[in-house]
Design a protein around this motif. Sequence first.
Motif, PDB file in Angstrom:
ATOM      1  N   UNK A  47      -9.893  -5.053  32.348  1.00  0.00           N
ATOM      2  CA  UNK A  47      -8.802  -5.544  32.689  1.00  0.00           C
ATOM      3  C   UNK A  47      -8.250  -5.908  31.522  1.00  0.00           C
ATOM      4  N   UNK A  48      -8.991  -6.309  30.443  1.00  0.00           N
ATOM      5  CA  UNK A  48      -8.554  -6.696  29.331  1.00  0.00           C
ATOM      6  C   UNK A  48      -7.924  -5.366  28.428  1.00  0.00           C
ATOM      7  N   UNK A  49      -8.762  -4.239  28.718  1.00  0.00           N
ATOM      8  CA  UNK A  49      -8.355  -2.950  28.075  1.00  0.00           C
ATOM      9  C   UNK A  49      -7.142  -2.560  28.748  1.00  0.00           C
ATOM     10  N   UNK A  50      -6.791  -2.679  29.784  1.00  0.00           N
ATOM     11  CA  UNK A  50      -5.496  -2.469  30.198  1.00  0.00           C
ATOM     12  C   UNK A  50      -4.416  -3.110  30.061  1.00  0.00           C
ATOM     13  N   UNK A  51      -4.665  -4.447  29.765  1.00  0.00           N
ATOM     14  CA  UNK A  51      -3.633  -5.425  29.150  1.00  0.00           C
ATOM     15  C   UNK A  51      -3.414  -5.078  27.730  1.00  0.00           C
ATOM     16  N   UNK A  52      -4.270  -4.673  26.847  1.00  0.00           N
ATOM     17  CA  UNK A  52      -3.923  -3.688  25.619  1.00  0.00           C
ATOM     18  C   UNK A  52      -3.242  -2.802  25.584  1.00  0.00           C
ATOM     19  N   UNK A  53      -3.660  -1.910  26.525  1.00  0.00           N
ATOM     20  CA  UNK A  53      -2.775  -0.626  26.409  1.00  0.00           C
ATOM     21  C   UNK A  53      -1.472  -0.764  26.877  1.00  0.00           C
ATOM     22  N   UNK A  54      -1.120  -1.604  27.754  1.00  0.00           N
ATOM     23  CA  UNK A  54       0.401  -2.136  28.173  1.00  0.00           C
ATOM     24  C   UNK A  54       1.083  -2.649  26.884  1.00  0.00           C
ATOM     25  N   UNK A  55       0.325  -3.532  26.085  1.00  0.00           N
ATOM     26  CA  UNK A  55       0.978  -3.957  25.029  1.00  0.00           C
ATOM     27  C   UNK A  55       1.066  -2.966  24.051  1.00  0.00           C
ATOM     28  N   UNK A  56       0.169  -2.062  23.670  1.00  0.00           N
ATOM     29  CA  UNK A  56       0.430  -0.847  22.725  1.00  0.00           C
ATOM     30  C   UNK A  56       1.686  -0.096  23.172  1.00  0.00           C
ATOM     31  N   UNK A  57       1.557   0.238  24.568  1.00  0.00           N
ATOM     32  CA  UNK A  57       2.740   0.868  25.061  1.00  0.00           C
ATOM     33  C   UNK A  57       3.990   0.203  24.666  1.00  0.00           C
ATOM     34  N   UNK A  58       4.206  -0.955  24.890  1.00  0.00           N
ATOM     35  CA  UNK A  58       5.478  -1.603  24.862  1.00  0.00           C
ATOM     36  C   UNK A  58       5.628  -1.568  23.056  1.00  0.00           C
ATOM     37  N   UNK A  59       4.827  -1.861  22.329  1.00  0.00           N
ATOM     38  CA  UNK A  59       5.139  -1.465  21.047  1.00  0.00           C
ATOM     39  C   UNK A  59       5.506  -0.406  20.545  1.00  0.00           C
ATOM     40  N   UNK A  60       4.809   0.774  21.167  1.00  0.00           N
ATOM     41  CA  UNK A  60       5.306   2.218  20.822  1.00  0.00           C
ATOM     42  C   UNK A  60       6.541   2.495  21.182  1.00  0.00           C
ATOM     43  N   UNK A  61       6.817   1.929  22.724  1.00  0.00           N
ATOM     44  CA  UNK A  61       8.219   2.109  22.977  1.00  0.00           C
ATOM     45  C   UNK A  61       9.543   1.607  21.892  1.00  0.00           C
ATOM     46  N   UNK A  62       9.289   0.246  21.576  1.00  0.00           N
ATOM     47  CA  UNK A  62       9.987  -0.257  20.810  1.00  0.00           C
ATOM     48  C   UNK A  62      10.270   0.271  19.511  1.00  0.00           C
ATOM     49  N   UNK A  63       9.090   0.832  18.979  1.00  0.00           N
ATOM     50  CA  UNK A  63       9.073   1.489  17.617  1.00  0.00           C
ATOM     51  C   UNK A  63       9.920   2.887  17.686  1.00  0.00           C
ATOM     52  N   UNK A  64       9.592   3.424  18.987  1.00  0.00           N
ATOM     53  CA  UNK A  64      10.413   4.852  19.390  1.00  0.00           C
ATOM     54  C   UNK A  64      11.983   4.534  19.232  1.00  0.00           C
TER      55      UNK A  64
END
Length: 166
Positions: free
Chosen positions: A1-18
């Motif tokens: 569950x925690x891994x899924x939460x970290x993946x969502x955070x990284x996706x959000x950061x990557x999307x914002x960076x893009x």
Amino acid sequence: MRLLSHLKQWRAVATEAKHVSFAVAKFIGLIHLTESYLCSSTLLHGPSMLPTFNSSGDVVLAEHLSHRLGKVVPGDVVLVRSPDDPKKMVAKRVLGLEGDQVTFFDPNRIRKHNTTVVPKGHVWIQGDNTYASFDSRSYGPVPYGLIQGRVFFRVWPPDGFGSVDD
């Protein structure tokens, strides 16, 4: 569950960076287009355009549309890529367009006054300071394609602020 939460955070950061990267790229592109095709500032220095410009340096604005539209006229001060050194940009006054007959003073020749006809696709440029300018009197008519812009406004020094007169 925690891994899924970290993946969502990284996706959000990557999307914002893009999105930020695209915005920065668009801004840089806009600056490039403005500087290359609309208007740019340039530092002019040297004695060849005295008394119009100071030999110690003036900051001027040059527009990059007139020469592309064929609207350069005698009396205009233009930025020209130097025929002798393509890395160097010079500012000179247009004295003749193609087909014009130009009479000029040449202190280096036996005949002090010479006359020439500007060939097709060329302009005749000279510095305002006849005795300290390396210009068409030295290297001949300049191809129109070497014109990079038309100087229209002086920004610095403050006492010269304003439009560049003929």
